[in-house]
Structure formats: C-alpha cells, structure tokens
Design a protein around this motif. Sequence first.
Motif, PDB file in Angstrom:
ATOM      1  N   ASN A  75      15.030   1.095  11.943  1.00 44.50           N
ATOM      2  CA  ASN A  75      14.529   2.176  11.114  1.00 44.50           C
ATOM      3  C   ASN A  75      13.803   1.610   9.903  1.00 44.50           C
ATOM      4  O   ASN A  75      14.409   0.985   9.043  1.00 44.50           O
ATOM      5  CB  ASN A  75      15.694   3.059  10.648  1.00 44.50           C
ATOM      6  N   ARG A  76      12.506   1.843   9.825  1.00 50.41           N
ATOM      7  CA  ARG A  76      11.714   1.344   8.703  1.00 50.41           C
ATOM      8  C   ARG A  76      10.992   2.515   8.042  1.00 50.41           C
ATOM      9  O   ARG A  76       9.821   2.774   8.325  1.00 50.41           O
ATOM     10  CB  ARG A  76      10.706   0.287   9.175  1.00 50.41           C
ATOM     11  N   THR A 136      25.931   6.249  10.096  1.00 50.02           N
ATOM     12  CA  THR A 136      25.709   7.684   9.902  1.00 50.02           C
ATOM     13  C   THR A 136      25.295   7.985   8.472  1.00 50.02           C
ATOM     14  O   THR A 136      24.385   8.794   8.231  1.00 50.02           O
ATOM     15  CB  THR A 136      26.981   8.471  10.254  1.00 50.02           C
ATOM     16  N   VAL A 137      25.941   7.343   7.508  1.00 50.93           N
ATOM     17  CA  VAL A 137      25.576   7.545   6.104  1.00 50.93           C
ATOM     18  C   VAL A 137      24.132   7.115   5.879  1.00 50.93           C
ATOM     19  O   VAL A 137      23.347   7.830   5.237  1.00 50.93           O
ATOM     20  CB  VAL A 137      26.522   6.763   5.171  1.00 50.93           C
ATOM     21  N   LEU A 138      23.761   5.969   6.412  1.00 48.85           N
ATOM     22  CA  LEU A 138      22.400   5.470   6.237  1.00 48.85           C
ATOM     23  C   LEU A 138      21.372   6.407   6.873  1.00 48.85           C
ATOM     24  O   LEU A 138      20.328   6.703   6.282  1.00 48.85           O
ATOM     25  CB  LEU A 138      22.275   4.067   6.837  1.00 48.85           C
ATOM     26  N   GLY A 139      21.669   6.883   8.057  1.00 49.00           N
ATOM     27  CA  GLY A 139      20.739   7.777   8.741  1.00 49.00           C
ATOM     28  C   GLY A 139      20.667   9.154   8.113  1.00 49.00           C
ATOM     29  O   GLY A 139      19.581   9.727   7.963  1.00 49.00           O
ATOM     30  N   ALA A 151      19.161  11.642  -1.799  1.00 50.57           N
ATOM     31  CA  ALA A 151      19.101  12.377  -0.539  1.00 50.57           C
ATOM     32  C   ALA A 151      20.051  13.562  -0.529  1.00 50.57           C
ATOM     33  O   ALA A 151      19.809  14.560   0.154  1.00 50.57           O
ATOM     34  CB  ALA A 151      19.434  11.444   0.624  1.00 50.57           C
ATOM     35  N   GLU A 152      21.144  13.465  -1.288  1.00 49.08           N
ATOM     36  CA  GLU A 152      22.152  14.518  -1.285  1.00 49.08           C
ATOM     37  C   GLU A 152      21.904  15.578  -2.356  1.00 49.08           C
ATOM     38  O   GLU A 152      22.692  16.506  -2.506  1.00 49.08           O
ATOM     39  CB  GLU A 152      23.546  13.897  -1.453  1.00 49.08           C
ATOM     40  N   GLN A 153      20.802  15.461  -3.086  1.00 53.96           N
ATOM     41  CA  GLN A 153      20.429  16.475  -4.055  1.00 53.96           C
ATOM     42  C   GLN A 153      19.625  17.579  -3.372  1.00 53.96           C
ATOM     43  O   GLN A 153      19.052  17.384  -2.304  1.00 53.96           O
ATOM     44  CB  GLN A 153      19.592  15.873  -5.183  1.00 53.96           C
ATOM     45  N   SER A 187      15.074   9.247   4.098  1.00 53.43           N
ATOM     46  CA  SER A 187      14.081  10.152   3.509  1.00 53.43           C
ATOM     47  C   SER A 187      13.545  11.164   4.520  1.00 53.43           C
ATOM     48  O   SER A 187      13.042  12.223   4.138  1.00 53.43           O
ATOM     49  CB  SER A 187      12.915   9.344   2.931  1.00 53.43           C
ATOM     50  N   ARG A 188      13.675  10.859   5.812  1.00 55.75           N
ATOM     51  CA  ARG A 188      13.150  11.768   6.833  1.00 55.75           C
ATOM     52  C   ARG A 188      14.219  12.658   7.440  1.00 55.75           C
ATOM     53  O   ARG A 188      13.932  13.467   8.324  1.00 55.75           O
ATOM     54  CB  ARG A 188      12.467  10.953   7.930  1.00 55.75           C
ATOM     55  N   ALA A 189      15.476  12.514   6.996  1.00 52.48           N
ATOM     56  CA  ALA A 189      16.570  13.332   7.530  1.00 52.48           C
ATOM     57  C   ALA A 189      16.455  14.761   7.008  1.00 52.48           C
ATOM     58  O   ALA A 189      15.894  15.003   5.940  1.00 52.48           O
ATOM     59  CB  ALA A 189      17.907  12.727   7.131  1.00 52.48           C
ATOM     60  N   PRO A 190      16.990  15.751   7.738  1.00 52.14           N
ATOM     61  CA  PRO A 190      16.951  17.141   7.261  1.00 52.14           C
ATOM     62  C   PRO A 190      17.638  17.265   5.901  1.00 52.14           C
ATOM     63  O   PRO A 190      18.736  16.750   5.703  1.00 52.14           O
ATOM     64  CB  PRO A 190      17.726  17.904   8.344  1.00 52.14           C
ATOM     65  N   VAL A 191      16.990  17.939   4.973  1.00 54.44           N
ATOM     66  CA  VAL A 191      17.519  18.072   3.619  1.00 54.44           C
ATOM     67  C   VAL A 191      18.746  18.984   3.616  1.00 54.44           C
ATOM     68  O   VAL A 191      18.738  20.050   4.217  1.00 54.44           O
ATOM     69  CB  VAL A 191      16.444  18.644   2.676  1.00 54.44           C
TER      70      VAL A 191
END
Length: 275
Positions: free
Chosen positions: A242-243, A163-166, A253-255, A170-174
């Motif tokens: 996931n590539r 879950t942390v990785l997903g 990602a958390e910024q 970079s494509r996860a909702p900001v």
Amino acid sequence: MRDGNMRAPPRTAAAGGNAMQKYLAEAVGTFVLVLGGVGAAVLAGDRIGFLGVSFAFGLSLLAMVYTVGPISGCHVNPAVTVGLLMAGKFDKRHLAGYVVAQCVGAILAAAVVLIIAKGAPGGYSAAAEGLGSNGYGSASPEGYGGGAAFIAEVVLTFLLVLTVLGATDSRAPVGFAGVAIGLVLTLIHLVGIPITNTSVNPARSLGPALFAGGVALEQLWMFVIAPLLGAAFASAVYRLVNRPAVQITAARAEQATEEERRARITGARDVEHPV
C-alpha cells in the motif's frame, strides 16, 4: 497595521500542551479498554463466557476510537504505536510518552478491577485467580504451549495492526475506522482467548501481571515481544502493498471531515440562537 511587539505563543509550549493532551487521551483510552475487557473477564466471565469477553474488548476499543481517537489516534496499545511509527504514520518524538501513558492507564484499570473483585463474597486473590492475565502452558486457559502461544500472539497482533493501518489510510471510508478496528479486536479475542487469554497488547498484559505476580510476571516477556514482532510484520506488509499518495496520521483519519465539523458548529449555533 501589525504590532511589532506582539508575538505568537512559543511553538515549544504549544507543542508541549498538545502532547500532554495526547498522552492523557492514551492513558484514558487504555484505562477504558482494560477496565472493560479485563473487568468483563474477571467480574462476569462465568456468566458471559469467551464470546461476551471478546465483545467487551471490541466494544471498549470501538467506543474509545470515537472518544479519544481524534485527539491521540486511540492507539491504546504499544504494539499499535510501534506499527504506526514504522509505517510512517506517527511521530517518533511521542513514542515514549504514548507507551508510558498506555502502561499507566492499564495498571490503573487493573487496580480498579482488583479492588472491585475483592468486594465479592469470599474476596478475590489476584495471585490465585490471575486477574485476567495472559499466559501459556499451565497458565493458558486450554493448556496451549509456548510455541503455539507465541505464534498466535504474533499473527493476531499482525491482524490488529494491519487493520488499524488500513482503516486509517487516507483512502479509507471516512468515519468507519472505529467499526473495523473494534470488530477485528473482537475477532482476535474469539480466536485467542482459549490460547493465551489474548494479549496483542503489552500494556494490557502488564497491568494484570503486576498484581497477579508469579507465572504471569515470569511469562510477561512473551506478551511484549510477540505483539511487537506482529506489529513490525504488519507495518512491513502495509508499506509493501500500500503506497498512498497522501500519508495521514491515525488521529487525523479518525476525525470528522471539515464539512461535518462546520455543519455541527453551525447547528449548535442555530440551537443556541433560535430564530
């Protein structure tokens, strides 16, 4: 015209200061996680039950993702750090610093919980009551054996790290990584508390075990090895399925986005200098 005598600060000094900020953030984040989760179990467990303790862990992590996440990535867990490292989302130079900081934060939090618990009428014995430590067999809340406990810890850590990785892809909702990670930790505790009191985090297990001693220390090896295995499996699956075209760190990602940060700065200036 440039002054040939002026030089930028040495990279090593800047990097060292930045690293120390990350380590401190990890120590603080892990402190809050253990204080919130283990504190809820020890100080209020008879009132809020498994459900309440599960949410205490999940909400503590969710809060820290948005508090220290932009600084360090809010791993607050050696297994998460190892999983991110194996997935190529973490610099191996900081591995030891992160793990040490996480363990220190967990130990300090366990010490604070114990000090508070001792103030109750009749006192409190960590050795007798466990201080929220993890265990199997006679130390399991429901008496689960070592095999079941080991499998549970591997699978539940796999779920957390995946879950942390997903969520930090970079494509996860900001802006939603903290929600996903906090909720999955809540789910993991709902499943795992009856089995082992739920570790999925070697630092979280280490803190209480040092003060409880006895069986908690004897069984600590499982709550180091099983979470690390789960993290390794999660990393392997993530890399297989996931590539991403662009790989970013958890902290990045958390910024907030650049546009959001600029809007906040502009808004602050408007407040400070009203027309």
